[in-house]
Each structure stands twice: as structure tokens, then as C-alpha cells.
Motif scaffolding. Structure first.
Motif, mmCIF file in Angstrom:
data_model
loop_
_atom_site.group_PDB
_atom_site.id
_atom_site.type_symbol
_atom_site.label_atom_id
_atom_site.label_comp_id
_atom_site.label_asym_id
_atom_site.label_seq_id
_atom_site.Cartn_x
_atom_site.Cartn_y
_atom_site.Cartn_z
ATOM 1 N N HIS A 157 37.213 31.485 42.197
ATOM 2 C CA HIS A 157 36.951 32.444 42.734
ATOM 3 C C HIS A 157 37.333 33.911 41.486
ATOM 4 O O HIS A 157 39.074 33.757 41.064
ATOM 5 N N HIS A 177 37.836 37.335 38.961
ATOM 6 C CA HIS A 177 37.604 38.418 38.487
ATOM 7 C C HIS A 177 37.021 38.379 37.773
ATOM 8 O O HIS A 177 37.571 37.664 37.086
ATOM 9 N N ASN A 231 34.371 41.560 41.258
ATOM 10 C CA ASN A 231 34.038 39.675 41.971
ATOM 11 C C ASN A 231 33.085 39.585 40.646
ATOM 12 O O ASN A 231 31.919 40.717 40.486
HETATM 13 ZN ZN LIG Z 1 39.503 38.356 44.928
#
Ligand SMILES: [Zn+2]
Length: 503
Positions: free
Chosen positions: A176, A178, A212
Motif C-alpha cells: 500500500h 503513498h 496513493n
Molecule cells: Zn494509506
């Protein structure tokens, strides 16, 4: 939004955080009546609060009540956050992770565990960060997702850390990322190369701070360049999904966005245009159609005859590259561009020029005179416009008030046209933009209120959109020009028969 993402066929949609607000709770209720073809919806939340058992935690309870098969919960994996933000002991945080996952798994849910700040945690206290994800896996998490929550990790350290975790872990891993260093997409793709199973991201990269990982870049790269199947629906849906999400979130689309942006396949330089029309991949890294996008041949001062011919073709006209009309049009385009016009997006203005050069422009409407007044009185401002328009043999004389001078002018012109051309009732102005123009940069830079302005107007009839441009030191004159061309475009488009258009 959920249905749109399902059409694209993303494996998972994080539907919402049911304990954070009633709207998200409603969403999960509504979801019960919807059947999705590809995607699974997960309910989002965090590990239980400190000091209470998991079954008493409202967040976890509402995930269970959401009635979904998958849950995504995040927990701390950076010691700094545990002790300084959460104010818990390192040991208790581990218990919170374990309890929460066990509770959800005990209620029949599959759990995706997001290890928040994993990369920073790994750098600060590797042993502890690893302990957190190990605890999650042992508690029954189906997937463990390593998060670069601050987005500060650069690709080489990202790969190094991911690789190390992959080597010692059997539970499927995800990432995940950013975008705070502009690396979210790059890091996500590198993770897949390393063997990571899941990539979390958002459409258009929308998200906190710098956003993101943009799935509109991740998915096409995986599918078209890395041979990794990531969605079950057609990839060419992705441009549509991108603009749908912009629309829904009321955000301005980024025309330069890779793959799906309006300019992603726009060619402007004469040399580029010549080449791309001969061999497409000479200036295109993928086929625009594969992602549902389109090639744009832009008109500009650096365009050549090829651009003129290609642009005319888009509008339904076959021009000969070597004809006089083509040359005349090219010269007009170059001259207008030097005066501050920007024709690359103003297809309506180009269409009118094209008709004029081909002798196809009908004298269906002609503005004889116009006047616009703005009066300030007792703190009130009134704008009023008068136009005299010749339509066929008749002259229409109309007056209209408006919210401002531009609005009044538009209303008056419409009033004068609508009786003869009722189709313009359908036409709406969807964009009106004024920019100052540097006509002779460095020579007579006129800025401030005396500057020349360019007015760009976009129109829509609900199906087609077109745009026109006007330039003048007088904003109302520039507007009038763009308005008239815009209405004239529509009237000609709807009334010129197909045979007349082919030349
Ligand atoms: Zn996040």
C-alpha cells in the motif's frame, strides 16, 4: 462507484469504514441488494482500541454487522507510533493486532491486515515491525499488506525491505504505497516483480496529501507491460472509470495523467504527427485504444499539413494534403496562433474555419450589432445586453438581462437564435475560461487590465462536446466571438447534410 469498479473487475473494493460515519454504514446496508460480478467489497477499520476486549470494540462490531466476507483492518507496526501516538506499550499493540484479527476470523471473516507505516517501522525497529506482521499472520490474517504510509521510501530501499520480508513469510503479501516522493506507482510495480500478491491503490491516485498509488497507472502497466492479470473486466474500461471518478468526486481531471489523461496520446509537433500517422508506435508507448483512450492530433503553430488533414478528417472532411485549401487553412491556423488563439482544443472554431475555406459556411446567422451595459446603482449591479442578429432574411432584435455581462450577452444571442434554430435549446455551456495572452512575448508585454485575453468556451448538447476560442483586449468581444462560433458550429453540424460535408 462500486458498480463502476466492478465493471472494470478489480478484485477488492474497500467499501468504507462503517464505524466512522452513518453514510458508510448505509453503504453496507445498500450493498446487500446489489450483486457484483467480479469484485469483493471489504469493510474497513482499525485494530481494537487499547484497554478493552475485541468484542466490546464498536469498530470491530460494525465490521461484523456490515455483513461482508472480507475485512481490512490496519494496525501499527512502527514502534514510534505505538508509544508516542497510540500511547500503548509495544506488547499491548501486539495483543490488539492478535485479538482483533482473531475476533473477525472467529466471526467468519477473511482479514486483510494493513501494517501501517511498515517501511518506516522496519527502518526504525526491524525486529518489532516484523513481530507485528508475524502476529497478524498467526492470528489468521489471510493477507498482510506492507504500507508505506508516509510515502517517503525510495525504490531501492523499498525493494530491499520487501524482498527481505518475502523471504521469511508465507502469508500472501500486499503493498500500500503513498505518493509523497512520487514513487507510489513505481514502488507498487517493483513489489509485484518481487512477488507481492496484492497492490492497494486508488483510481486517479486520489488520497491523503500527495495521494496513493494511481491504479490507472498500475493496472495498465501490469496488464500491458508485465503480463500480470490484475482485473477481470476489460482494461479499456479504465479511461471511463477514471473520468467517472473525477466527475463523482468533483475534481478536475489531470490531462497529463499517464494512460488515461486527455493528452496522454496527444501529438502536437509537425514531425511527431507525421511520424505517428505513419507508424503509430513511433511516438506512443501503448495503443491508446487498449486503455480506452484516444489519439489527439493537436493543431498549433508547430503543426503541419498532416495535422490539418487529420483534424479535418476527425470532423468528417477529406482534404488533400497538397490542395490550396489545406495550405490556406494551415496559414490561418499559424496566424491565429501567433495572435494568441489556442486551437488545439477548440475544434468548434476550427470547424467554422474549415467551412469558410471550403465555401460551405452558410449565412444562417449573422450578428449585425451588439451592446452590453453594466450599471451600478444603489449597491446593485445590473447587466443588460442587446443584439441584432440576421437569420435568413429576418432580423431579430433582442434584449436580455443576466447575472453578469457575459451571461447577459449569451442570453440575448440565444434568444435571437432560438426561434429559427430550436435545437440550440439543448446546448449548455459547460466551461468558460479566461486567460491573459502574451501576444509578443518580451516585446510589448501588456499585462494587467489592458491585457489581451483568450476566452475558451466548452459546449455540450448532452451527447457531444465542442469548444471554441476568441481573442481580444475586450473580454466581451472575445466572448461574443467564441459564443457565436459555438452556436454556429452546432447549427451547421446538425443541418449540413452528410453529402455536403464530404469534399
Ligand atoms: Zn494509506
Amino acid at each position: 462507484m462500486t458498480l463502476k469498479l466492478d465493471e472494470l473487475g478489480v478484485p477488492f473494493i474497500e467499501g468504507g469504514w462503517p464505524s466512522s460515519n452513518p453514510k458508510d454504514k448505509e453503504y453496507f446496508k445498500a450493498l446487500r441488494d446489489v450483486s457484483l460480478s467480479y469484485s469483493k467489497v471489504t469493510a474497513f477499520g482499525s485494530t481494537r482500541r487499547k484497554g478493552i476486549p475485541a468484542y466490546k470494540d464498536e469498530g470491530l462490531q460494525s465490521i461484523v454487522e456490515s455483513d461482508v466476507e472480507w475485512a481490512t483492518i490496519f494496525g501499527k507496526s512502527w514502534d514510534l507510533h505505538v508509544t508516542h501516538v497510540l500511547g500503548a506499550s509495544l506488547e499491548e499493540n501486539l495483543e490488539m493486532v492478535a485479538d482483533s484479527i482473531e475476533y473477525l476470523v472467529g466471526h467468519g471473516l477473511n482479514v486483510i491486515f494493513d501494517a501501517e507505516h511498515f517501511y518506516d517501522g522496519f527502518k526504525a525497529n526491524k525486529e518489532y515491525a516484523l513481530k507485528v506482521i508475524k502476529t497478524a499472520a498467526e492470528a489468521g490474517a489471510s493477507r498482510v499488506v506492507l504500507c508505506d504510509t508516509n510515502g517517503g521510501t525510495l525504490p531501492w530501499e523499498f525493494v530491499e525491505i520487501t524482498r527481505e520480508v518475502l523471504r521469511m513469510f508465507v502469508t500472501p503479501l500486499g503493498v500500500h504505497c503513498h505518493n509523497d516522493s512520487g514513487m507510489a506507482v513505481a514502488n507498487s510495480l517493483l513489489a509485484v516483480v518481487e512477488g507481492v500478491f496484492q497492490v492497494q491503490g486508488t483510481i486517479n491516485g486520489i488520497g491523503e496529501r500527495c495521494g496513493n498509488a494511481d491504479l490507472c497507472q498500475v493496472i495498465p502497466s501490469l496488464e500491458l507491460k508485465m503480463g500480470v492479470k490484475s482485473v477481470s473486466g476489460p482494461l479499456k474500461k479504465i479511461s471511463e472509470v477514471s473520468s467517472y471518478i473525477y466527475e463523482l468526486t468533483n475534481l478536475k481531471p489531470n490531462p497529463y495523467q499517464p494512460y488515461v489523461g486527455k493528452y496522454a496520446f496527444a501529438h502536437k509537433g509537425g514531425v511527431h504527427i507525421d511520424a505517428v500517422l505513419k507508424v503509430e508506435r513511433s511516438y506512443e508507448h501503448v495503443d491508446p485504444a487498449s486503455v480506452g483512450n484516444m489519439r489527439i492530433i493537436a493543431l498549433s503553430e508547430v503543426a503541419g499539413r498532416t495535422a490539418i488533414v487529420a483534424k479535418a478528417k476527425e470532423l468528417g472532411f477529406e482534404l488533400d494534403r497538397n490542395s490550396e485549401e489545406t495550405l490556406r487553412l494551415l496559414n490561418r491556423v499559424k496566424q491565429l496562433e501567433s495572435m494568441g488563439y489556442q486551437l488545439e482544443n477548440a475544434n468548434g472554431t476550427f470547424y467554422i474555419m474549415l467551412l469558410e475555406e471550403l465555401g460551405l459556411k452558410m449565412d444562417w446567422l449573422k450578428l449585425i450589432s451588439w451592446k452590453t451595459l453594466v450599471e451600478g446603482k444603489n449597491g446593485e449591479v445590473v447587466s443588460e445586453s442587446t443584439v441584432r442578429v440576421k437569420v435568413g432574411d429576418r432580423v431579430f432584435h433582442e434584449i436580455s438581462e443576466g447575472d453578469g455581462p457575459v451571461h447577459a450577452q449569451d442570453m440575448a444571442i440565444r434568444k435571437a437564435l432560438v426561434e429559427s434554430y430550436p435545437e440550440i435549446e439543448k446546448v449548455r455551456l459547460i466551461n468558460y475560461k479566461v486567460t491573459t495572452v502574451d501576444v509578443h512575448p518580451g516585446i510589448d508585454d501588456k499585462t494587467g487590465t489592458g491585457a489581451t485575453v483568450r476566452v475558451f468556451i466548452e459546449f455540450s448538447d448532452g451527447q457531444e462536446t465542442w469548444a471554441t476560442v476568441g481573442v481580444s483586449p475586450n473580454i466581451l468581444k472575445a466572448t461574443k466571438e467564441a459564443l457565436l462560433d459555438g452556436y454556429s458550429y452546432y447549427i451547421h453540424r446538425t443541418r449540413l447534410s452528410h453529402s455536403q460535408r464530404r469534399v
